[in-house]
Design an enzyme around this catalytic site. Structure first.
Site, PDB file in Angstrom:
ATOM      1  N   LYS A  58       0.819  -1.216   0.000  1.00  0.00           N
ATOM      2  CA  LYS A  58       0.000   0.000   0.000  1.00  0.00           C
ATOM      3  C   LYS A  58       0.851   1.264   0.000  1.00  0.00           C
ATOM      4  O   LYS A  58       0.464   2.272  -0.611  1.00  0.00           O
ATOM      5  CB  LYS A  58      -0.960  -0.005   1.190  1.00  0.00           C
ATOM      6  N   TYR A 198     -11.976 -10.470   9.923  1.00  0.00           N
ATOM      7  CA  TYR A 198     -13.253 -11.019   9.474  1.00  0.00           C
ATOM      8  C   TYR A 198     -13.249 -12.537   9.364  1.00  0.00           C
ATOM      9  O   TYR A 198     -14.237 -13.134   8.925  1.00  0.00           O
ATOM     10  CB  TYR A 198     -13.663 -10.412   8.121  1.00  0.00           C
TER      11      TYR A 198
END
Length: 421
Positions: A58, A198
């Site tokens: 990123k 998650y």
């Protein structure tokens, strides 16, 4: 490549599934780039329309872009890159995705003191979002306390100061689901706990937060929302925001486990197989897996008064099964005897108590602890409260197979909509 995701390791990514749901007629590829030089060449060649970027590229994506939006520049990370006629435009949809997740959970940052667990790239996104939403104070905690962060022990010593906890560390993530970076039960004023993890659907952190009465949210809404906002950048137009919830609900139902608990001879295996077929999931019988690992039938390893070794093996099997997703798991009758078994099973989806009336239960068979009617009735009295405490919902199994399977399926979706709303 037209559209896709780049990162060093993508084996457990849900991005392709989410983007396929958001844009069924668009291709979306997963492109693993193990080395930094691979990622540099990828951006230099510019042979793509738009991509998402994940760990560890990123920051590299930020440097590769010709233009970066204000939020991504402030955060110092780009997770979406769009090729506009050879010029690369970068943005950070994790920011909007996190805010969607927080608002969905009813977490309000204005005037609140926020503790962010972790100091990595995602923590910077969370920090920026909470500060922009008016948080009074945003502090970080980590194992080392480097870079101005608190150690976890220092954060716990100031527990009464915090109103919201956000986990951005891998703690509690598959395959180490028992890990927990902090215990929300020790933070008396925390009213919301958000976890970007998650997988599993409910981390140990969130389970403890629920026990403390806090609002909770797992990372799946953030994942789906950031993909939706990325898709808007891909297509250069606004999309119907209702698609976020539609995709989220479908993804939850697809990857959630359905766990059946109940007395021996209550029908867990038969109902479980039928439910797996109806819900398009894989069926797993915990007792069958125990026998496979032990190399002998349960009647030879589970004897009255000699249960400890069997229960240890059962706990080991259930821990491994609970790490999977998209399964229907039929458990043994004694699975609820250990609280840790229940915690692990509840992380992956709804636990349903298959309640067959006592008069319809049958002693004997391959069940060593219920060979007589008296033993069965005694076990029923002892275990029924444990089944009720362990489950998210109860379904009576006294009618036809079709009726029971339909009732279990209905309960499965109702629990998902209620517990993971």
């Amino acid at each position: 490549m037209e559209y896709g995701l780049i990162g060093a390791r993508l084996g457990h990514s849900f991005s392709a599934q989410i983007h396929k749901a958001l844009a069924p007629h668009s291709e979306y590829e997963l492109c693993e780039l193990p080395e930094e030089d691979d990622a540099r060449r990828f951006f230099a060649q510019r042979e793509f329309c738009a991509v998402n970027v994940t760990i560890p590229y990123k920051q590299l994506a930020l440097a590769a872009c010709d233009e970066v939006d204000e939020k991504a520049a402030a955060i110092g990370a780009v997770n979406t890159v769009v090729n506009r006629g050879g010029r690369l435009f970068g943005c950070n949809t994790d920011y909007a995705g996190f805010l969607y997740m927080a608002r969905r959970a009813g977490a309000e940052f204005r005037g609140k003191n926020v503790l962010v667990l972790g100091t990595g790239g995602t923590s910077k996104t969370v920090h920026a979002a909470a500060a922009d939403e008016g948080a009074a104070c945003v502090l970080h905690a980590s194992r080392t306390g480097r870079g101005g962060a608190l150690t976890y022990a220092e954060a716990a010593a100031r527990a009464a100061q915090f109103d919201i906890i956000v986990n951005t560390t891998p703690a509690g993530m598959y395959p180490d689901e028992d890990a927990c970076a902090a215990d929300p039960r020790e933070y008396p004023n925390v009213r919301a706990v958000l976890d970007v993890v998650y997988n599993p659907m409910r981390t140990e952190l969130l389970q403890r937060a629920q026990e403390a009465g806090a609002r909770v949210a797992d990372g799946l809404p953030m994942l789906v929302a950031q993909a939706f906002y990325a898709r808007e950048h891909f297509e250069g137009r606004a999309l119907d925001a209702q698609r976020i919830e539609q995709v989220l609900r479908a993804l939850r139902a697809d990857r959630a486990n359905l766990v059946l608990v109940g007395m021996p001879s209550c029908g867990k295996s038969g109902v479980g197989k039928a439910c797996a077929q109806a819900l398009h999931k894989r069926f797993v019988d915990a007792d069958a897996e125990i026998e496979r690992r032990a190399g002998r039938p349960i009647r030879e390893i589970l004897r009255p008064g000699e249960e400890d070794a069997f229960r240890d093996l059962e706990s080991e099997v259930l821990a491994d099964l609970a790490k999977g997703s998209g399964q229907v798991i039929a458990t043994g009758g004694g699975s609820v005897l250990r609280a840790q078994n229940v915690r692990r099973l509840r992380r992956g989806g709804p636990v349903i108590f298959l309640d067959r009336p006592l008069a319809l239960l049958r002693p004997g068979g391959g069940r060593p602890l219920t060979q007589t009617r008296e033993a069965l009735e005694r076990q029923w009295r002892e275990r029924r409260p444990l089944y009720e405490a362990a489950c998210h919902a109860r379904v009576e199994n006294a009618g036809s197979m079709e009726q029971t399977v339909s009732a279990v399926g209905k309960a499965f979706y109702e629990v998902l909509d209620r517990e993971w709303a």
